[in-house]
Design a protein around this motif. Structure first.
Motif, PDB file in Angstrom:
ATOM      1  N   GLN A 153      36.923  43.595  48.846  1.00  0.00           N
ATOM      2  CA  GLN A 153      37.557  44.188  47.668  1.00  0.00           C
ATOM      3  C   GLN A 153      37.987  43.107  46.700  1.00  0.00           C
ATOM      4  OE1 GLN A 153      40.546  47.674  47.777  1.00  0.00           O
ATOM      5  NE2 GLN A 153      41.870  45.898  47.598  1.00  0.00           N
ATOM      6  N   PHE A 154      37.740  43.341  45.401  1.00  0.00           N
ATOM      7  CA  PHE A 154      38.293  42.503  44.347  1.00  0.00           C
ATOM      8  C   PHE A 154      39.613  43.112  43.908  1.00  0.00           C
ATOM      9  CE2 PHE A 154      33.895  41.048  42.560  1.00  0.00           C
ATOM     10  CZ  PHE A 154      33.711  40.268  43.690  1.00  0.00           C
ATOM     11  N   ALA A 155      40.563  42.259  43.542  1.00  0.00           N
ATOM     12  CA  ALA A 155      41.848  42.751  43.042  1.00  0.00           C
ATOM     13  C   ALA A 155      42.341  41.821  41.953  1.00  0.00           C
ATOM     14  CB  ALA A 155      42.871  42.835  44.174  1.00  0.00           C
ATOM     15  N   TYR A 156      42.961  42.436  40.950  1.00  0.00           N
ATOM     16  CA  TYR A 156      43.610  41.648  39.893  1.00  0.00           C
ATOM     17  C   TYR A 156      44.707  42.501  39.293  1.00  0.00           C
ATOM     18  CZ  TYR A 156      44.435  38.509  36.006  1.00  0.00           C
ATOM     19  OH  TYR A 156      45.034  37.644  35.133  1.00  0.00           O
ATOM     20  N   GLY A 157      45.908  41.932  39.212  1.00  0.00           N
ATOM     21  CA  GLY A 157      47.044  42.728  38.759  1.00  0.00           C
ATOM     22  C   GLY A 157      47.276  43.879  39.722  1.00  0.00           C
ATOM     23  N   ALA A 268      35.300  44.438  36.045  1.00  0.00           N
ATOM     24  CA  ALA A 268      35.833  44.702  37.382  1.00  0.00           C
ATOM     25  C   ALA A 268      37.336  44.472  37.325  1.00  0.00           C
ATOM     26  CB  ALA A 268      35.189  43.800  38.430  1.00  0.00           C
ATOM     27  N   CYS A 269      38.108  45.417  37.831  1.00  0.00           N
ATOM     28  CA  CYS A 269      39.578  45.323  37.820  1.00  0.00           C
ATOM     29  C   CYS A 269      40.136  45.169  36.404  1.00  0.00           C
ATOM     30  CB  CYS A 269      40.054  44.162  38.681  1.00  0.00           C
ATOM     31  SG  CYS A 269      39.476  44.198  40.387  1.00  0.00           S
ATOM     32  N   LEU A 331      34.749  35.480  37.735  1.00  0.00           N
ATOM     33  CA  LEU A 331      34.202  36.128  38.926  1.00  0.00           C
ATOM     34  C   LEU A 331      34.703  35.433  40.188  1.00  0.00           C
ATOM     35  CD1 LEU A 331      32.474  38.158  40.371  1.00  0.00           C
ATOM     36  CD2 LEU A 331      30.463  36.740  39.888  1.00  0.00           C
ATOM     37  N   VAL A 332      34.756  34.113  40.157  1.00  0.00           N
ATOM     38  CA  VAL A 332      35.286  33.369  41.312  1.00  0.00           C
ATOM     39  C   VAL A 332      36.734  33.759  41.568  1.00  0.00           C
ATOM     40  CG1 VAL A 332      35.901  31.075  42.174  1.00  0.00           C
ATOM     41  CG2 VAL A 332      33.687  31.445  41.069  1.00  0.00           C
ATOM     42  N   MET A 333      37.524  33.915  40.500  1.00  0.00           N
ATOM     43  CA  MET A 333      38.908  34.373  40.662  1.00  0.00           C
ATOM     44  C   MET A 333      38.981  35.663  41.468  1.00  0.00           C
ATOM     45  SD  MET A 333      40.723  33.907  36.927  1.00  0.00           S
ATOM     46  CE  MET A 333      42.100  34.948  37.448  1.00  0.00           C
ATOM     47  N   LEU A 334      38.201  36.649  41.048  1.00  0.00           N
ATOM     48  CA  LEU A 334      38.251  37.950  41.712  1.00  0.00           C
ATOM     49  C   LEU A 334      37.768  37.861  43.155  1.00  0.00           C
ATOM     50  CD1 LEU A 334      36.962  40.380  38.927  1.00  0.00           C
ATOM     51  CD2 LEU A 334      39.305  39.689  39.442  1.00  0.00           C
ATOM     52  N   ALA A 335      36.745  37.041  43.388  1.00  0.00           N
ATOM     53  CA  ALA A 335      36.170  36.954  44.724  1.00  0.00           C
ATOM     54  C   ALA A 335      37.048  36.188  45.700  1.00  0.00           C
ATOM     55  CB  ALA A 335      34.789  36.309  44.653  1.00  0.00           C
TER      56      ALA A 335
END
Length: 355
Positions: A153-157, A268-269, A331-335
């Protein structure tokens, strides 16, 4: 004057680096996996020059400028590119058919959790292939990034997204209707010209802010930022497709509706990750669009950038193609679960405060 005061320790201190290192190692693994993915798909990796005659001709892109000084001490202005796009398209004109490029790019006036003055853009181009193939590429790369990072799962905020899920494909017009109650296409004529008063009236009806000096483009951007983007890429990725031609300076019109263009963005997110085009190859139309963008840039910011005449010449022999630019660091952040873009950049740009 530059104020170097900061509440956080510099990134190069051992403690700060120890905190960042898992994200950075994850970045390297994802980059290696992506390079292998493109290689097995018969892409050639290319490397383009950073210094260019033109940094790009979009009104709201801001570049870093420098001077090239010759032996006779004459100087010529050059810019750090905001994208390798012009150079990559010249390579398509030269005869390359599938290329990929990890490029350091530079954008002024941008710094924050999702923005950095210097960052990595991954661009790839397919000659003779429709831009829908780029949508499939995006789905594959999201899944590959997640698989490489060992995450489901990707997550942000406060948002989460399944990187393995098939992306939702949503037109910009449908997004305006769904999230803002606005009929966007009613504000665009068959020739692509826009009706500022129509859009302003609809926004007022929906309780959205409209300023007297707002252009149609200003209003469009406000709806995107305030009403549309927060709803994109929740649960599964979103492909926001078919942008108005007025907001797609480098894309060709859709064959079934000249009011909109073959442009999509990947989310994404709620985070914008990529921007793709069915590429415009008409040099005269491209010149017209660039000149219009520079008129708008001069109106807002009091500056313009030169046109790259070589690029416009190359368009005249460039084959039909599709291309995309992906913000690799985001993308690296989310991954990897990083919270800020500087956590996934090995050596960030010095954080200065102009005063």
């Amino acid at each position: 004057m530059i104020d170097r005061r900061s509440s956080a320790p510099p990134w190069w201190t051992p403690s700060a680096h120890a905190d960042r290192r898992p994200f950075l190692v994850g970045r390297n693994r994802i980059q290696a996996a992506f390079r292998a993915h493109f290689a097995v798909s018969d892409f050639v990796e290319v490397d383009t020059a950073t210094l260019q005659i033109s940094p790009g001709n979009e009104a709201h892109l801001h570049a870093f400028a420098t001077q090239a000084i010759g032996h006779d001490r004459t100087s010529v202005p050059l810019y750090l590119h905001t994208s390798p796009e012009f150079a990559c398209k010249k390579l398509l004109a030269a005869g390359e058919t599938r290329i990929a490029c990890f490029a350091h790019v530079y954008r002024n006036r941008e710094r924050g959790p999702l923005h950095h003055p210097e960052f990595t853009m991954l661009e790839w181009y397919r000659v003779g292939e429709r831009y829908e193939q780029l949508m499939a590429d995006c789905a594959s790369l999201l899944a590959l990034a997640a698989e490489t990072s060992g995450t489901r799962q990707f997550a942000y905020g406060n948002k989460a997204c399944d990187p393995f899920a098939a992306p939702e494909r949503l037109s910009v017009a449908d997004a305006f209707t769904r999230y803002a109650g606005i009929d966007l296409l009613a504000t665009i004529a068959a020739d692509g010209s826009t009706d500022r008063e129509n859009l302003a009236a609809q926004m007022r009806d929906q309780g959205l802010r409209v300023a007297d000096d707002d252009t149609w483009a200003d209003l469009f951007s406000r709806v995107i930022v305030e009403k549309v983007e927060p709803n994109l890429g929740n649960s599964r990725p979103t492909i926001l497709d078919r942008y108005p031609v007025a907001e797609a300076a480098l894309a060709r019109p859709c064959p079934d509706d000249p009011r909109v263009a073959e442009r999509f963005e990947l989310y994404a997110c709620g985070v914008e990750l990529a921007n793709a085009f069915g590429e415009l190859t008409d040099p005269n139309e491209q010149r017209r669009r660039f000149e219009a963008e520079m008129v708008e840039k001069n109106r807002i910011y009091g500056e313009t950038y030169p046109l790259d005449e070589d690029f416009l010449d190359a368009l005249s022999i460039m084959p039909e193609a599709s291309g995309i630019a992906l913000g690799f660091d985001r993308l690296v952040m989310l991954a990897t679960g990083a919270l800020r873009i500087d956590q996934v950049i090995w050596a960030p740009v010095a954080e200065t405060h102009l005063g």
